[in-house]
Design a protein around this motif. Structure first.
Motif, PDB file in Angstrom:
ATOM      1  N   MET A  78     -17.640  -2.536 -46.616  1.00 45.25           N
ATOM      2  CA  MET A  78     -16.483  -1.783 -46.126  1.00 45.25           C
ATOM      3  C   MET A  78     -16.052  -0.692 -47.098  1.00 45.25           C
ATOM      4  SD  MET A  78     -13.783  -3.980 -43.905  1.00 45.25           S
ATOM      5  CE  MET A  78     -13.120  -2.419 -43.333  1.00 45.25           C
ATOM      6  N   GLN A  89      -8.275   0.182 -41.662  1.00 44.18           N
ATOM      7  CA  GLN A  89      -9.445  -0.090 -42.509  1.00 44.18           C
ATOM      8  C   GLN A  89      -9.020  -0.568 -43.899  1.00 44.18           C
ATOM      9  OE1 GLN A  89     -11.550   3.743 -42.160  1.00 44.18           O
ATOM     10  NE2 GLN A  89     -13.304   2.610 -41.334  1.00 44.18           N
ATOM     11  N   GLU A 127     -19.098  -8.367 -47.345  1.00 42.57           N
ATOM     12  CA  GLU A 127     -18.335  -7.548 -46.397  1.00 42.57           C
ATOM     13  C   GLU A 127     -17.471  -6.526 -47.131  1.00 42.57           C
ATOM     14  OE1 GLU A 127     -16.098 -10.022 -43.767  1.00 42.57           O
ATOM     15  OE2 GLU A 127     -17.868 -10.989 -42.918  1.00 42.57           O
TER      16      GLU A 127
END
Length: 247
Positions: free
Chosen positions: A134, A38, A130
């Protein structure tokens, strides 16, 4: 967009950045690798957010050259007009395979460069959205983590940034050369005068190009020396910084 080598999970300096980041967050062993992945995705998005404006600056320079708009943001005064529409060789080369009438080329260049700039802007907006999504979903993401990643990315993007600035300066210089040529041709010189003038312009351009490349090489050397020094903090290995200083 291809993942740069310095954001690959097997890149040692990046591995250390990830370890430093994850060590500041309470992470269970079971999801450690997932969190690592991630973080890499967050770093990739941040990389795009920093990379795209660099290329936007280059393509906007192409646009200004082709649209004769360099005079709009220039504080310098020139003894010749700066509204000539001259598309850089790079743009002409990209579209050289298209067979089109000469009178339609200007519009073709306009459409191509405009669409490319628009695409870059859209990619930037998408990446920013994005990234926000995130980072909000990444538990424990803090300003200090963001700054750590930013610092790492800036170090790795410095060389590219210098390279693009170098290209932009050459585009500006070539534009001035082409303008002077066009003005000279308006004076109806004979073939011999044209030949001499062309050679002089080419020599001057090559001279400027070499000078710019020398400056760029020196900037790169200074950058790599300082970056090498900073890498010592990552891997603890002997730095070649002193060797760089002596070069």
């Amino acid at each position: 967009m291809k993942t740069p080598y310095y954001l690959l999970l097997n890149d040692k300096p990046f591995q250390i950045i990830l370890v430093q980041t994850l060590s500041s967050i309470s992470t269970k062993t079971l999801n450690y690798h997932h969190r690592r992945y991630q973080l890499q995705q967050i770093a990739l998005l941040m990389h795009r957010i920093k990379l795209i404006p660099i290329y936007l600056r280059l393509w906007k320079t192409y646009w200004k050259s082709g649209m004769g708009q360099f005079n709009l943001d220039s504080k310098e005064q020139y003894s010749y007009p700066m509204n000539f529409k001259i598309w850089p060789e790079k743009i002409q080369s990209i579209l050289s395979f298209i067979q089109i009438k000469e009178e339609n080329k200007q519009q073709m260049y306009i459409d191509f460069v405009y669409d490319y700039i628009d695409e870059l802007k859209q990619q930037l907006t998408t990446s920013q959205i994005e990234y926000e999504k995130m980072t909000k979903n990444f538990h424990g993401y803090t300003l200090s983590i963001e700054e750590l990643l930013e610092d790492y990315l800036e170090k790795n993007l410095s060389s590219l940034r210098m390279h693009i600035e170098h290209k932009i300066k050459l585009i500006h210089y070539d534009y001035h050369i082409q303008v002077i040529k066009l003005i000279y041709e308006q004076e109806h010189p004979n073939e011999y005068q044209k030949k001499i003038f062309k050679e002089l312009c080419q020599d001057k351009y090559e001279e400027e190009k070499i000078e710019q490349e020398l400056r760029f090489s020196k900037q790169q050397m200074n950058y790599y020396c300082s970056f090498d020094k900073s890498l010592k903090n990552y891997d603890g290995q002997q730095s070649s910084y002193n060797e760089c200083k002596e070069m």
